[in-house]
Scaffold this motif. Structure first.
Motif, PDB file in Angstrom:
ATOM      1  N   ALA A 117      21.672   8.032  13.955  1.00 53.39           N
ATOM      2  CA  ALA A 117      20.302   8.499  14.215  1.00 53.39           C
ATOM      3  C   ALA A 117      19.570   8.832  12.915  1.00 53.39           C
ATOM      4  N   GLY A 118      20.229   8.611  11.794  1.00 45.78           N
ATOM      5  CA  GLY A 118      19.553   8.812  10.505  1.00 45.78           C
ATOM      6  C   GLY A 118      19.609  10.242  10.031  1.00 45.78           C
ATOM      7  N   GLU A 119      20.570  11.000  10.513  1.00 49.29           N
ATOM      8  CA  GLU A 119      20.621  12.413  10.123  1.00 49.29           C
ATOM      9  C   GLU A 119      21.393  12.650   8.835  1.00 49.29           C
ATOM     10  N   GLY A 120      21.871  11.584   8.233  1.00 57.13           N
ATOM     11  CA  GLY A 120      22.562  11.746   6.959  1.00 57.13           C
ATOM     12  C   GLY A 120      24.057  11.841   7.118  1.00 57.13           C
ATOM     13  N   PRO A 121      24.744  12.146   6.069  1.00 53.78           N
ATOM     14  CA  PRO A 121      26.208  12.092   6.072  1.00 53.78           C
ATOM     15  C   PRO A 121      26.832  13.206   6.903  1.00 53.78           C
ATOM     16  N   ARG A 122      28.051  12.958   7.339  1.00 52.69           N
ATOM     17  CA  ARG A 122      28.839  13.953   8.048  1.00 52.69           C
ATOM     18  C   ARG A 122      30.250  13.921   7.470  1.00 52.69           C
ATOM     19  N   CYS A 123      30.937  15.042   7.673  1.00 50.60           N
ATOM     20  CA  CYS A 123      32.315  15.083   7.210  1.00 50.60           C
ATOM     21  C   CYS A 123      33.203  15.530   8.366  1.00 50.60           C
TER      22      CYS A 123
ATOM     23  N   ALA B 207      28.020   1.558  -0.357  1.00 54.32           N
ATOM     24  CA  ALA B 207      27.929   0.659   0.794  1.00 54.32           C
ATOM     25  C   ALA B 207      26.925   1.210   1.803  1.00 54.32           C
ATOM     26  N   ALA B 208      26.979   2.523   2.010  1.00 54.57           N
ATOM     27  CA  ALA B 208      26.036   3.153   2.940  1.00 54.57           C
ATOM     28  C   ALA B 208      24.601   2.990   2.453  1.00 54.57           C
TER      29      ALA B 208
ATOM     30  N   ALA C  55      35.758  14.367  19.059  1.00 55.68           N
ATOM     31  CA  ALA C  55      35.128  15.137  17.981  1.00 55.68           C
ATOM     32  C   ALA C  55      34.252  14.262  17.105  1.00 55.68           C
ATOM     33  N   VAL C  56      34.709  13.052  16.859  1.00 57.16           N
ATOM     34  CA  VAL C  56      34.054  12.206  15.864  1.00 57.16           C
ATOM     35  C   VAL C  56      32.885  11.416  16.445  1.00 57.16           C
ATOM     36  N   ALA C  57      32.999  11.051  17.735  1.00 61.13           N
ATOM     37  CA  ALA C  57      31.956  10.213  18.328  1.00 61.13           C
ATOM     38  C   ALA C  57      30.553  10.793  18.130  1.00 61.13           C
ATOM     39  N   PRO C  58      30.361  12.098  18.312  1.00 61.29           N
ATOM     40  CA  PRO C  58      29.001  12.640  18.094  1.00 61.29           C
ATOM     41  C   PRO C  58      28.574  12.524  16.631  1.00 61.29           C
ATOM     42  N   LEU C  59      29.543  12.606  15.719  1.00 62.71           N
ATOM     43  CA  LEU C  59      29.179  12.483  14.306  1.00 62.71           C
ATOM     44  C   LEU C  59      28.593  11.092  14.036  1.00 62.71           C
ATOM     45  N   PHE C  60      29.230  10.077  14.640  1.00 63.38           N
ATOM     46  CA  PHE C  60      28.701   8.711  14.485  1.00 63.38           C
ATOM     47  C   PHE C  60      27.287   8.620  15.026  1.00 63.38           C
TER      48      PHE C  60
ATOM     49  N   ASN D 217      27.568  14.557  -3.249  1.00 63.34           N
ATOM     50  CA  ASN D 217      26.258  15.017  -3.713  1.00 63.34           C
ATOM     51  C   ASN D 217      25.202  13.937  -3.484  1.00 63.34           C
ATOM     52  N   LEU D 218      25.528  12.724  -3.891  1.00 64.55           N
ATOM     53  CA  LEU D 218      24.565  11.626  -3.750  1.00 64.55           C
ATOM     54  C   LEU D 218      24.313  11.294  -2.283  1.00 64.55           C
ATOM     55  N   ALA D 219      25.399  11.284  -1.488  1.00 69.41           N
ATOM     56  CA  ALA D 219      25.243  10.941  -0.071  1.00 69.41           C
ATOM     57  C   ALA D 219      24.300  11.925   0.607  1.00 69.41           C
ATOM     58  N   ALA D 220      24.453  13.207   0.230  1.00 74.08           N
ATOM     59  CA  ALA D 220      23.597  14.222   0.832  1.00 74.08           C
ATOM     60  C   ALA D 220      22.173  14.119   0.298  1.00 74.08           C
ATOM     61  N   LEU D 221      22.050  13.933  -1.029  1.00 74.13           N
ATOM     62  CA  LEU D 221      20.714  13.827  -1.637  1.00 74.13           C
ATOM     63  C   LEU D 221      19.922  12.690  -1.021  1.00 74.13           C
ATOM     64  N   TRP D 222      20.605  11.580  -0.798  1.00 75.41           N
ATOM     65  CA  TRP D 222      19.918  10.379  -0.332  1.00 75.41           C
ATOM     66  C   TRP D 222      20.038  10.185   1.177  1.00 75.41           C
ATOM     67  N   SER D 223      20.657  11.165   1.834  1.00 72.71           N
ATOM     68  CA  SER D 223      20.774  11.144   3.297  1.00 72.71           C
ATOM     69  C   SER D 223      21.333   9.803   3.796  1.00 72.71           C
ATOM     70  N   LEU D 224      22.501   9.466   3.319  1.00 75.34           N
ATOM     71  CA  LEU D 224      23.054   8.144   3.598  1.00 75.34           C
ATOM     72  C   LEU D 224      23.952   8.155   4.834  1.00 75.34           C
ATOM     73  N   PRO D 225      24.024   7.026   5.522  1.00 80.65           N
ATOM     74  CA  PRO D 225      24.831   6.921   6.756  1.00 80.65           C
ATOM     75  C   PRO D 225      26.312   6.752   6.436  1.00 80.65           C
TER      76      PRO D 225
END
Lengths: 294, 371, 341
Positions: A220-226, A121-122, A210-215, A153-161
């Motif tokens: 901002a296109g910085e890729g996935p967060r956990c 979806a991302a 805690a989560v708001a900055p992750l969003f 792995n894929l989310a990080a490789l493809w820098s997905l939101p």
């Protein structure tokens, strides 16, 4: 936090708790079909995380999805009708407790598979340049599924939101973490280069903070967060299947997210909100009772 | 001479395209020199010379070659080696004009070739049968079978060859035809000499045939032997060697349909029915009560017992011998020289020189118990 | 066109290129897709050069390939997954069974999940036990999944266009790997001595006869990679034994739609089903059951099935030939059909 937002948080937290408690009660009376998994004790994540979401954002959730659904869609009528197996339900009685879909919210009772779907979806949102963030909720038990790691792995490789939310409630159904999870939990997403934030708090405000900055980083296109939430399930896995030491559960009630949050409001205001929630639920229950058999 | 094999350049393809040869035909090459560029779906591969020598290609640029096939030869001399022999032609079904096996046999029997068929695919037995059906109609003779009988002005003088029971049978038929003058019989059996068969004299042995013909003592002949195909054919050949026209003997009770075509020298017994558009060759003996239905194709020197019932579109080749009381289904074909036992029911083709046996389970038991 | 560009693999490649060019929602997701490699069987060669943003080469993660495609499809994309060998599809089974097909069904609303999974199946290349199987029978039982099998008589572009752009539910396309190197026969009215008829649109059933589509005695039903074997069997049966047959090459395996097939079988009353995978619980099992129902009273003999006879496909080409269904085994089965009443 504005007073208004605090009240809004408490309204949601309290309603989710009320709704889930109602389900357990109804289940006892045989009014619900099949099984149900309540999120009692984990409400702060649902409320604190969805508060950062906006129109167009996407949520994938799991078997324990009522809190996420209510916090994201506020569709209590559609959810209760669905769990009762009614045509008015959000999935017309076909999906039930674990399989909900509305306005970008998707849930599925199979463990791990949704993580790949959320990454997909991302990918779609990234292609369409919508700026949407896709959040996927999983538990510590689901970390036993290999597809979780293929997906990270894929989310990080493809820098997905995409935001991975791991609600670590200490149990995979009945199995405690120490029997089902080797190594460090947070090391898993970090191994894929996914910045991971860990929080041990049932305070919805703390979760939100805690989560708001992750969003923001994801948007901002910085890729996935956990985000790893160390929380606790106060209720049973589903119903009548709790073999944990009652003392352990009792000790955790100190950190009950509703009880914690209630203190942020004047007693009278908190009681008003609770009463309003009860009225709302009663109205939904009545509507469903009236339309039954009609 | 060394054959250069195109290696398996890639596992997921079966052949490659020759982009270019890097050396000229007849050029002297070194071992390891790049010979060619080959393209697969995956990429372009260089091919190095496995040997030194003179280079002769077997594949043209722009062509494809299968992996592991010979693409060039490297010769010790600059003389171009002979091209490889074309692989021996395997027996090819198409060579037979794409007939099925059964169709090929039926077509051959009827003198048909692939050119007779207006069809692009495989020609089946059904196609041949259909072609035979079609051919039966447009080729109908313009005259009737009666016109086909050789009837000169006045009486025709007929000589009967051999004088046994078959000849008596024959004479019995011929006597019913008022247009015929039966000159006599020739037979080698001494017991018959100077006898008369139904009033027709036995004039002497068969050796008189040539003399009588030379002397013009008869106009036509007919063969009376009806037991053995070979005898009947031998006598026929002897007559035809002399150029003797042969008479047909048709019992007046026989019924011949429109468009029946008879050859010469046939004996058609009492109450025989020959259906329309049936063709009969020469020198056949069709015993009484036979039915040869419409659109049959019968050859020559065929002998039948009584009561052979042949349905439509049956083909019977030369020299077939039938017993008594035989039923033949439509479109059945019977090969030359076949022998069909009495009581047979023929549903399918009989190959040439085959015997159709009939298993008889009839048993005669005494009606009264002994004692 | 270079001689090699005539092959079916190039036709698929051109179809995918055109479809990707037409619709920006189309994504390619799979292993080793990038040029110059262009996919293990070269079906996607050139796509990553032409559409670099929309061709996603992946790690060796079949479940994630299908899972990611599923999520993207839920959000409006039209992803095409390439599973390098059909044998690897088992790794993605749960994604197909419990995710891609389930979402449109269990949400009971207008939720589309238009993913297309393409994968090569089949043996006769000596790839051995785990790279040669025909596993489609394990997928045809999944509700909500359309399973189609490419065949040489199928117009290629319409086939892929339908799955990728015109459907809203998941599609699984089986491409027999032998076919990649063959030339398509997508428009021919004759193939050798066979006349070719086509039934249906987009997903086409081909019916072939050496005679006249009227007087055949046996109907041979197959799909995909067994087509040539059935055709050769039909040819030999006619030439050698005067047994005329019509050969039906079905394009759709599931959901089963056998009305036209049953009508063709009703003419002959004798039916043989040939498939390359193992026979028990096979494609032919369901077809035979449904045809028996549709043809009750018209069958002259029990429906015969021909399939792989071994539980595992040997690596040795010679052994493989022995266990995979062949022209000879089809002919023998037809002889059995003709002898039973």
């Amino acid at each position: 936090m504005s007073q208004e937002q605090t009240e809004q948080f408490f309204r949601k937290l309290s309603f989710i708790r009320l709704f889930e408690s109602h389900l357990l009660e109804q289940f006892s009376w045989g009014k619900l079909s099949g099984t149900t998994h309540t999120c009692i004790g984990q409400e702060a994540n649902a409320v604190g995380i969805t508060a950062s979401m906006g129109r167009g954002d996407v949520v994938f959730s799991n078997h324990r999805c009522h809190g996420h659904y209510l916090a994201f869609t506020d569709d209590a009528f559609g959810l209760l009708a669905e769990i009762m197996g009614r045509e008015e339900g959000v999935c017309r009685g076909w999906g039930g407790s674990q399989h909900l879909c509305r306005d970008g919210f998707y849930s599925n009772g199979i463990q791990g598979g949704i993580v790949a779907n959320a990454v997909g979806a991302a990918l779609a949102e990234k292609h369409a340049e919508t700026g949407a963030v896709t959040t996927v909720f999983l538990g510590d038990g689901t970390l036993g599924e290999g597809l979780v790691y293929e997906s990270m792995n894929l989310a990080a490789l493809w820098s997905l939101p995409v935001l991975f939310v791991i609600e670590h409630n200490g149990y995979a159904q009945s199995t405690p973490t120490r029997l089902q999870l080797a190594g460090e939990l947070e090391a898993r997403p970090r191994a894929f280069g996914i910045p991971t934030l860990s929080l041990a708090s049932n305070d919805a405000d703390a979760v939100h903070a805690a989560v708001a900055p992750l969003f923001e980083q994801i948007r901002a296109g910085e890729g996935p967060r956990c985000f790893v939430s160390h929380t606790y399930r106060l209720g049973p896995h589903s119903k009548g299947d709790d073999h944990r030491d009652p003392a352990e559960i009792e000790a955790r009630r100190t950190f009950d997210p509703i009880r914690l949050y209630r203190t942020k409001l004047p007693e009278t205001r908190a009681t008003e909100i609770e009463q309003a929630n009860q009225n709302r639920l009663a109205e939904i229950v009545n509507r469903l009772a009236e339309s039954e058999g009609s | 001479m060394f054959e250069v094999i195109l290696p398996q350049l890639e596992v997921n393809s079966e052949r490659a395209l020759l982009v270019t040869w890097m050396v000229e035909k007849g050029e002297r090459i070194k071992k390891g020199q790049v010979l060619a560029h080959w393209e697969t779906a995956k990429s372009v591969h260089e091919l190095a010379a496995p040997h030194a020598g003179y280079f002769f290609p077997r594949v043209e640029e722009g062509d494809e070659a299968d992996f592991l096939s010979v693409i060039a030869v490297i010769s010790e001399t600059d003389a171009e080696p002979a091209p490889p022999k074309a692989p021996e032609a395997k027996p090819n079904r198409e060579a037979a004009g794409n007939f099925t096996k059964k169709a090929a046999a039926l077509a051959a029997q009827n003198g048909l070739s692939a050119a007779d068929f207006d069809k692009t695919g495989i020609i089946t037995e059904r196609d041949v049968q259909s072609r035979l059906r079609q051919s039966a109609l447009p080729d109908l003779p313009k005259t009737s079978s009666l016109d086909n009988l050789k009837l000169p002005d006045g009486l025709t003088r007929v000589l009967v060859i051999t004088g046994g029971i078959g000849a008596m049978h024959l004479i019995a038929i011929l006597r019913k035809d008022p247009r015929l003058d039966l000159v006599g019989c020739l037979d080698d059996d001494p017991a018959l000499q100077d006898h008369r068969l139904f009033g027709v004299p036995v004039l002497g042995p068969l050796s008189l045939l040539e003399t009588f013909w030379r002397e013009g003592r008869f106009d036509q002949a007919i063969i009376g032997a009806t037991a053995v195909v070979a005898t009947r054919q031998k006598l026929w050949d002897r007559c035809k060697a002399l150029g003797i026209p042969m008479a047909n003997a048709i019992d007046p009770s026989a019924v011949l349909g429109a468009g029946v075509v008879l050859g010469e020298g046939n004996i058609i017994g009492a109450q025989v029915h020959i259906g329309m558009a049936t063709r009969l060759g020469d020198n056949n003996f069709i015993a009484a009560k036979c039915n040869i239905d419409h659109h049959n194709q019968w050859g020559s020197h065929i002998l039948t017992g009584p009561g052979v019932m042949s349905s439509s579109f049956v083909s019977v080749a030369d020299r077939v011998r039938f017993g008594t009381g035989i039923f033949i289904e439509p479109l059945v074909t019977i090969g030359a020289g076949a022998v069909i036992s009495s009581g047979a029911l023929l549903l399918g083709p009989v190959p040439a020189d085959h015997l159709v046996k009939v298993r008889v389970s009839t048993e005669t038991v005494h009606l009264k118990k002994e004692g | 066109m270079k001689p090699q560009e005539r092959l079916l693999v190039h036709h698929i490649n051109r179809a995918l290129t055109r479809i990707m060019g037409e619709d920006e929602r189309v994504l390619m997701i799979g292993e080793d897709l990038l040029d110059p490699y262009g996919g293990a069987f070269k079906v996607t060669k050139g796509l990553s050069t032409q559409f670099p943003q929309r061709v996603h080469t992946t790690p060796i993660s079949e479940a994630a390939i299908v899972g990611v495609a599923t999520g993207a499809a839920l959000r409006g994309m039209r992803p095409v997954c390439e599973i390098m060998f059909g044998d690897f599809l088992g790794l993605a089974f749960d994604q197909i069974l419990n995710h891609a097909t389930k979402y449109p069904l269990m949400y009971a609303q207008e939720v589309g999940c238009p993913i297309t999974i393409r994968t090569p199946m089949g043996g006769r290349r000596g790839y051995g036990p785990t790279h040669s199987q025909s596993l489609e029978k394990f997928f045809v039982g999944i509700p909500g999944l359309e399973v189609t099998a490419l065949h040489r008589f199928q117009p290629v572009e319409a086939f892929y266009r339908r799955a990728i752009l015109q459907r809203d539910q998941p599609s699984l396309i089986i491409e027999n790997k032998i076919m990649y190197g063959q030339e398509p026969l997508d428009t021919v009215a004759r193939y050798g001595d066979f006349q070719v008829r086509r039934h249906g649109q987009d997903v086409v059933d081909a019916e072939l006869s050496l005679t006249d589509f009227a007087h055949e005695e046996v109907t041979l039903i197959t799909y995909g990679g067994m087509t040539d074997h059935c055709l050769e069997a039909a040819r030999r049966l006619l030439l050698d034994e005067e047994i005329a047959s019509n050969v039906l090459v079905l394009g759709r395996l599931s959901p089963v739609q056998l009305e036209a097939t049953a009508a063709a079988c009703a003419r002959t009353g004798r039916v043989l089903i040939a498939e390359e995978g193992t026979g028990a619980w096979g494609i032919g099992s369901e077809w035979a059951a449904q045809l028996t129902d549709a043809l009750w009273g018209k069958l002259k003999a029990p429906i015969q099935r021909v399939a792989c006879t071994a539980p595992v496909l040997p690596n040795s080409r010679a052994l493989e030939e022995q266990v995979l269904p062949s022209t000879d085994t089809i002919i023998q089965a037809v002889q059995t059909l003709m002898s039973r009443t």
